[in-house]
Design a protein around this motif. Structure first.
Motif: not given
Ligand SMILES: [Zn+2]
Length: 273
Positions: A24, A172, A222
Protein backbone atom coordinates in the motif's frame (compact mmCIF):
# COMPACT_ATOMS: atom_id res chain seq x y z
CA UNK A 1 26.32 12.00 7.93
CA UNK A 2 28.88 9.51 9.14
CA UNK A 3 29.13 5.99 7.73
CA UNK A 4 27.34 4.26 10.59
CA UNK A 5 24.42 6.66 10.43
CA UNK A 6 24.19 6.37 6.66
CA UNK A 7 24.11 2.61 6.98
CA UNK A 8 21.29 2.76 9.51
CA UNK A 9 19.26 4.94 7.15
CA UNK A 10 19.81 2.86 4.01
CA UNK A 11 17.25 0.03 3.82
CA UNK A 12 19.37 -1.75 1.17
CA UNK A 13 21.91 -2.39 3.94
CA UNK A 14 19.47 -4.86 5.47
CA UNK A 15 20.30 -7.14 2.53
CA UNK A 16 16.77 -8.45 2.04
CA UNK A 17 16.20 -10.49 -1.15
CA UNK A 18 14.15 -9.05 -4.02
CA UNK A 19 10.97 -10.93 -3.05
CA UNK A 20 9.19 -8.48 -0.76
CA UNK A 21 6.18 -6.22 -1.27
CA UNK A 22 4.84 -2.88 -0.20
CA UNK A 23 1.12 -3.65 -0.22
CA UNK A 24 0.00 0.00 0.00
CA UNK A 25 1.61 3.24 -1.20
CA UNK A 26 0.52 6.52 -2.77
CA UNK A 27 3.14 7.36 -5.37
CA UNK A 28 0.88 9.22 -7.80
CA UNK A 29 1.01 12.53 -5.92
CA UNK A 30 3.27 15.53 -6.36
CA UNK A 31 5.50 14.36 -3.53
CA UNK A 32 7.07 11.77 -5.84
CA UNK A 33 7.07 13.81 -9.01
CA UNK A 34 10.73 14.86 -8.79
CA UNK A 35 12.34 11.51 -8.02
CA UNK A 36 9.83 8.85 -9.05
CA UNK A 37 12.34 6.63 -10.89
CA UNK A 38 14.93 6.93 -8.13
CA UNK A 39 12.29 6.07 -5.54
CA UNK A 40 11.45 2.85 -7.36
CA UNK A 41 15.14 2.01 -7.82
CA UNK A 42 15.72 2.45 -4.09
CA UNK A 43 12.75 0.16 -3.45
CA UNK A 44 14.26 -2.49 -5.71
CA UNK A 45 17.64 -2.18 -4.02
CA UNK A 46 15.91 -2.74 -0.67
CA UNK A 47 14.21 -5.94 -1.89
CA UNK A 48 10.77 -4.57 -2.79
CA UNK A 49 9.65 -6.51 -5.87
CA UNK A 50 5.99 -5.49 -5.82
CA UNK A 51 4.13 -2.29 -4.90
CA UNK A 52 0.41 -1.64 -4.66
CA UNK A 53 -0.29 1.96 -5.63
CA UNK A 54 -3.53 3.27 -4.20
CA UNK A 55 -5.24 5.93 -6.32
CA UNK A 56 -7.84 7.90 -4.39
CA UNK A 57 -9.60 9.20 -7.47
CA UNK A 58 -9.79 8.39 -11.16
CA UNK A 59 -8.42 11.80 -12.15
CA UNK A 60 -5.17 11.19 -10.27
CA UNK A 61 -4.71 7.93 -12.15
CA UNK A 62 -5.34 9.64 -15.48
CA UNK A 63 -2.91 12.46 -14.63
CA UNK A 64 -0.09 10.22 -13.45
CA UNK A 65 -0.58 6.92 -15.26
CA UNK A 66 2.22 7.49 -17.79
CA UNK A 67 4.68 7.51 -14.90
CA UNK A 68 3.84 3.86 -14.22
CA UNK A 69 4.05 2.60 -17.81
CA UNK A 70 7.63 1.36 -17.51
CA UNK A 71 7.23 0.05 -13.95
CA UNK A 72 5.53 -3.37 -14.09
CA UNK A 73 6.35 -3.99 -10.42
CA UNK A 74 3.54 -1.58 -9.51
CA UNK A 75 -0.07 -2.75 -9.50
CA UNK A 76 -3.05 -0.50 -8.93
CA UNK A 77 -5.80 -0.13 -6.34
CA UNK A 78 -8.62 2.42 -6.68
CA UNK A 79 -11.14 3.71 -4.18
CA UNK A 80 -12.71 6.70 -2.49
CA UNK A 81 -11.14 7.34 0.91
CA UNK A 82 -13.64 7.80 3.77
CA UNK A 83 -12.42 11.34 4.43
CA UNK A 84 -13.49 12.17 0.84
CA UNK A 85 -16.81 10.37 1.14
CA UNK A 86 -18.97 13.52 1.32
CA UNK A 87 -18.69 13.85 -2.46
CA UNK A 88 -19.64 10.22 -3.16
CA UNK A 89 -22.47 9.75 -5.64
CA UNK A 90 -23.96 6.53 -6.87
CA UNK A 91 -22.70 7.37 -10.37
CA UNK A 92 -19.17 7.01 -8.98
CA UNK A 93 -19.76 3.27 -8.77
CA UNK A 94 -20.37 3.19 -12.51
CA UNK A 95 -17.25 5.26 -13.26
CA UNK A 96 -15.10 3.02 -11.08
CA UNK A 97 -16.56 -0.11 -12.63
CA UNK A 98 -15.55 1.13 -16.08
CA UNK A 99 -11.97 1.73 -14.92
CA UNK A 100 -11.71 -1.69 -13.30
CA UNK A 101 -13.02 -3.39 -16.42
CA UNK A 102 -10.79 -1.43 -18.82
CA UNK A 103 -7.40 -1.47 -17.02
CA UNK A 104 -6.13 -4.88 -15.86
CA UNK A 105 -3.44 -3.31 -13.66
CA UNK A 106 -6.21 -2.49 -11.16
CA UNK A 107 -6.33 -5.45 -8.79
CA UNK A 108 -8.46 -4.24 -5.88
CA UNK A 109 -11.07 -1.78 -4.66
CA UNK A 110 -9.95 0.60 -1.91
CA UNK A 111 -9.02 2.14 0.19
CA UNK A 112 -12.52 2.57 1.52
CA UNK A 113 -13.92 2.26 5.00
CA UNK A 114 -14.62 4.49 7.97
CA UNK A 115 -12.54 7.23 9.58
CA UNK A 116 -14.12 8.95 12.59
CA UNK A 117 -10.88 10.72 13.52
CA UNK A 118 -11.21 13.24 10.71
CA UNK A 119 -14.58 14.97 10.43
CA UNK A 120 -14.56 15.83 6.72
CA UNK A 121 -17.43 13.45 6.01
CA UNK A 122 -20.23 12.34 8.31
CA UNK A 123 -20.46 8.70 9.41
CA UNK A 124 -23.58 8.33 7.24
CA UNK A 125 -21.75 9.63 4.16
CA UNK A 126 -18.80 7.36 4.87
CA UNK A 127 -21.01 4.31 5.30
CA UNK A 128 -22.78 4.97 2.02
CA UNK A 129 -19.50 5.15 0.06
CA UNK A 130 -18.08 2.14 1.91
CA UNK A 131 -21.14 -0.03 1.28
CA UNK A 132 -21.20 0.85 -2.43
CA UNK A 133 -17.52 0.10 -2.90
CA UNK A 134 -17.63 -3.15 -0.92
CA UNK A 135 -20.57 -4.23 -3.08
CA UNK A 136 -18.60 -3.32 -6.21
CA UNK A 137 -15.64 -5.41 -5.03
CA UNK A 138 -17.95 -8.34 -4.53
CA UNK A 139 -19.70 -7.85 -7.86
CA UNK A 140 -16.37 -7.70 -9.74
CA UNK A 141 -14.82 -10.44 -7.59
CA UNK A 142 -11.95 -8.14 -6.63
CA UNK A 143 -10.16 -7.88 -3.28
CA UNK A 144 -11.19 -5.06 -0.95
CA UNK A 145 -8.71 -2.80 0.89
CA UNK A 146 -10.20 -1.34 4.06
CA UNK A 147 -9.20 1.83 5.90
CA UNK A 148 -10.41 2.14 9.48
CA UNK A 149 -9.58 4.76 12.08
CA UNK A 150 -11.46 5.14 15.35
CA UNK A 151 -14.37 3.22 13.83
CA UNK A 152 -13.63 -0.44 14.48
CA UNK A 153 -17.09 -1.53 15.58
CA UNK A 154 -18.93 0.12 12.67
CA UNK A 155 -16.38 -1.16 10.15
CA UNK A 156 -16.73 -4.71 11.42
CA UNK A 157 -20.52 -4.37 11.51
CA UNK A 158 -20.62 -3.38 7.84
CA UNK A 159 -18.25 -6.09 6.64
CA UNK A 160 -19.87 -8.79 8.75
CA UNK A 161 -23.35 -7.51 7.91
CA UNK A 162 -22.52 -7.85 4.21
CA UNK A 163 -21.28 -11.36 4.91
CA UNK A 164 -17.87 -10.61 3.44
CA UNK A 165 -16.29 -13.53 5.30
CA UNK A 166 -15.66 -15.44 2.08
CA UNK A 167 -14.23 -12.40 0.31
CA UNK A 168 -10.58 -11.27 0.25
CA UNK A 169 -10.44 -8.26 2.57
CA UNK A 170 -7.19 -6.54 3.61
CA UNK A 171 -7.32 -4.36 6.74
CA UNK A 172 -4.70 -1.80 5.78
CA UNK A 173 -2.46 0.07 8.23
CA UNK A 174 -3.71 -2.01 11.11
CA UNK A 175 -3.27 -0.12 14.37
CA UNK A 176 -5.36 -2.07 16.85
CA UNK A 177 -4.71 -4.56 19.60
CA UNK A 178 -4.77 -8.35 19.63
CA UNK A 179 -8.54 -8.62 20.10
CA UNK A 180 -9.27 -6.72 16.90
CA UNK A 181 -6.60 -8.65 14.98
CA UNK A 182 -8.21 -11.90 16.10
CA UNK A 183 -11.68 -10.76 15.07
CA UNK A 184 -10.39 -9.76 11.62
CA UNK A 185 -8.46 -12.93 11.01
CA UNK A 186 -11.24 -15.13 12.41
CA UNK A 187 -13.33 -13.75 9.57
CA UNK A 188 -10.66 -14.99 7.14
CA UNK A 189 -9.35 -11.53 6.32
CA UNK A 190 -5.83 -10.23 5.99
CA UNK A 191 -3.90 -7.58 7.95
CA UNK A 192 -1.32 -5.11 6.65
CA UNK A 193 1.21 -3.52 9.01
CA UNK A 194 2.80 -0.12 8.40
CA UNK A 195 5.61 1.95 9.95
CA UNK A 196 3.92 2.72 13.30
CA UNK A 197 4.71 -0.84 14.44
CA UNK A 198 8.27 0.47 14.89
CA UNK A 199 7.26 3.35 17.18
CA UNK A 200 8.39 2.78 20.79
CA UNK A 201 4.96 3.43 22.30
CA UNK A 202 3.10 0.89 20.15
CA UNK A 203 3.46 -2.19 22.34
CA UNK A 204 -0.17 -3.24 21.90
CA UNK A 205 0.24 -3.24 18.13
CA UNK A 206 3.41 -5.35 18.38
CA UNK A 207 1.63 -7.80 20.66
CA UNK A 208 -1.19 -8.06 18.11
CA UNK A 209 1.35 -9.39 15.60
CA UNK A 210 1.41 -12.65 17.52
CA UNK A 211 -2.21 -13.50 16.78
CA UNK A 212 -2.06 -12.81 13.02
CA UNK A 213 -1.58 -16.05 11.06
CA UNK A 214 1.63 -15.77 9.01
CA UNK A 215 -0.19 -16.46 5.76
CA UNK A 216 -2.41 -13.40 6.37
CA UNK A 217 0.29 -10.85 7.21
CA UNK A 218 1.35 -8.04 4.84
CA UNK A 219 3.83 -5.17 5.05
CA UNK A 220 3.08 -1.71 3.69
CA UNK A 221 4.45 1.81 3.88
CA UNK A 222 1.37 3.96 3.14
CA UNK A 223 3.94 6.30 1.52
CA UNK A 224 4.34 9.23 1.73
CA UNK A 225 2.84 8.94 5.25
CA UNK A 226 3.84 7.02 8.38
CA UNK A 227 7.59 6.57 7.95
CA UNK A 228 9.12 4.03 10.34
CA UNK A 229 10.87 5.16 13.49
CA UNK A 230 14.34 5.76 12.02
CA UNK A 231 12.83 8.01 9.31
CA UNK A 232 9.93 9.33 11.40
CA UNK A 233 8.62 12.71 10.29
CA UNK A 234 10.28 12.36 6.87
CA UNK A 235 8.63 11.41 3.60
CA UNK A 236 8.03 7.68 3.58
CA UNK A 237 8.81 5.59 0.49
CA UNK A 238 8.43 1.92 -0.51
CA UNK A 239 12.05 1.02 0.28
CA UNK A 240 11.30 1.61 3.96
CA UNK A 241 8.96 -1.40 3.97
CA UNK A 242 12.22 -3.26 4.60
CA UNK A 243 12.70 -1.46 7.94
CA UNK A 244 9.17 -2.34 9.00
CA UNK A 245 9.55 -5.98 7.96
CA UNK A 246 12.85 -6.26 9.82
CA UNK A 247 11.24 -4.87 12.97
CA UNK A 248 8.31 -7.30 12.70
CA UNK A 249 10.66 -10.25 12.18
CA UNK A 250 12.82 -9.22 15.14
CA UNK A 251 9.78 -8.87 17.37
CA UNK A 252 8.45 -12.29 16.33
CA UNK A 253 11.90 -13.86 16.63
CA UNK A 254 11.87 -14.81 12.96
CA UNK A 255 14.47 -14.74 10.23
CA UNK A 256 14.16 -11.36 8.48
CA UNK A 257 14.53 -12.67 4.94
CA UNK A 258 12.05 -15.44 5.65
CA UNK A 259 9.38 -13.08 6.94
CA UNK A 260 10.01 -10.74 4.01
CA UNK A 261 9.49 -13.58 1.55
CA UNK A 262 6.31 -14.85 3.22
CA UNK A 263 4.72 -11.38 3.35
CA UNK A 264 5.66 -10.77 -0.29
CA UNK A 265 4.04 -14.06 -1.27
CA UNK A 266 0.93 -13.15 0.72
CA UNK A 267 0.58 -9.83 -1.11
CA UNK A 268 1.09 -11.49 -4.47
CA UNK A 269 -1.49 -14.17 -3.71
CA UNK A 270 -4.03 -11.82 -2.12
CA UNK A 271 -4.04 -9.44 -5.10
CA UNK A 272 -3.86 -12.36 -7.58
CA UNK A 273 -0.66 -11.29 -9.25
ZN1 LIG B 1 -3.48 4.81 2.06
Amino acid sequence: MDAALRKMHDPAQLGLPLVGADSHAHLDGEGFYEDFEETLERARAAGVALIGNVFLDIESWMRSRARFDARPEVFFILGRHPIDAASWEESDTERMREVFLSEPRFRAVGETGLDYYWKDATPAQQKRAFLSQAALARELDMPLVVHCRDAEQDTLAILEGMKMQGHPVLWHCFGGAAGLARRITDNGWHVSIAGPVTYPANNALREALRVIPLDRLHVETDSPYLAPQNRRGKRNEPAYAAFTAAAIADYLGMDRAGLWRVCGENTRRFFRI
